[in-house]
Motif scaffolding. Structure first.
Motif: not given
Length: 172
Positions: A100-105, A107-109, A145-147
């Motif tokens: 989960k942490m790796v996927l969040e990282s 996604k942030d990138y 993520e599209k804003t």
């Protein structure tokens, strides 16, 4: 115009909140690769990116127009990075709790890069803003993520879409 220009970035993207955690675990493995290729020791433009966010200290970065650099330096360095990555994966202990942490990282990138990639403006000028946004978010940085209602990709100073095609139309 009509000159080919290349941009190359090869990196082990840090996934830890603290760069020191990444550096201690991985960067000593990458440093000998970077030291071998002077042509790949460039710096990113702070106009678009902050090198301290999402990038390692051993990132390979180059802008060049000499095509010879691709076969002489870039490809061998890339192969070394991939081989090092494979060796790390093979020697690593499985830790499902970190997924989960790796996927969040990641996604942030992806979101960070999608918001800042200067090529988005070029794509928008050539193919239209909607196509550029879809390409950046759905292909280049597919976990971004599209804003909603965010600004359209900035247009570079160009003479408009190729061949006089209207914005959004494919080039002729």
């Amino acid at each position: 115009f009509n000159r080919k220009k290349y941009l190359a970035i090869v990196d082990f993207q840090p996934i830890h909140d603290e760069e020191e955690d990444h550096a201690a675990r991985y960067e000593h493995l990458l440093k000998p690769i970077k030291e071998k290729y002077d042509s790949l020791k460039g710096r990113m433009s702070s106009k678009f990116y902050d090198e301290t966010q999402h990038f390692s200290q051993q990132m390979l970065f180059a802008r060049f127009d000499d095509e010879e650099i691709v076969s002489r330096d870039l490809f061998p360095a890339f192969q070394s990075y991939v081989q090092t990555h494979l060796e790390l994966i093979q020697s690593s202990e499985r830790r499902p709790e970190d997924v989960k942490m790796v996927l969040e990282s990641q996604k942030d990138y992806d979101t960070y890069s999608a918001e800042r990639d200067p090529a988005a403006g070029l794509f928008a000028a050539m193919f239209g803003a909607e196509w550029a946004e879809d390409f950046v978010h759905d292909f280049l940085f597919s976990m971004s993520e599209k804003t909603e209602g965010g600004p359209p990709p900035s247009m570079p100073f160009m003479g408009g879409p190729p061949g006089g095609a209207p914005a959004g139309a494919p080039p002729r």
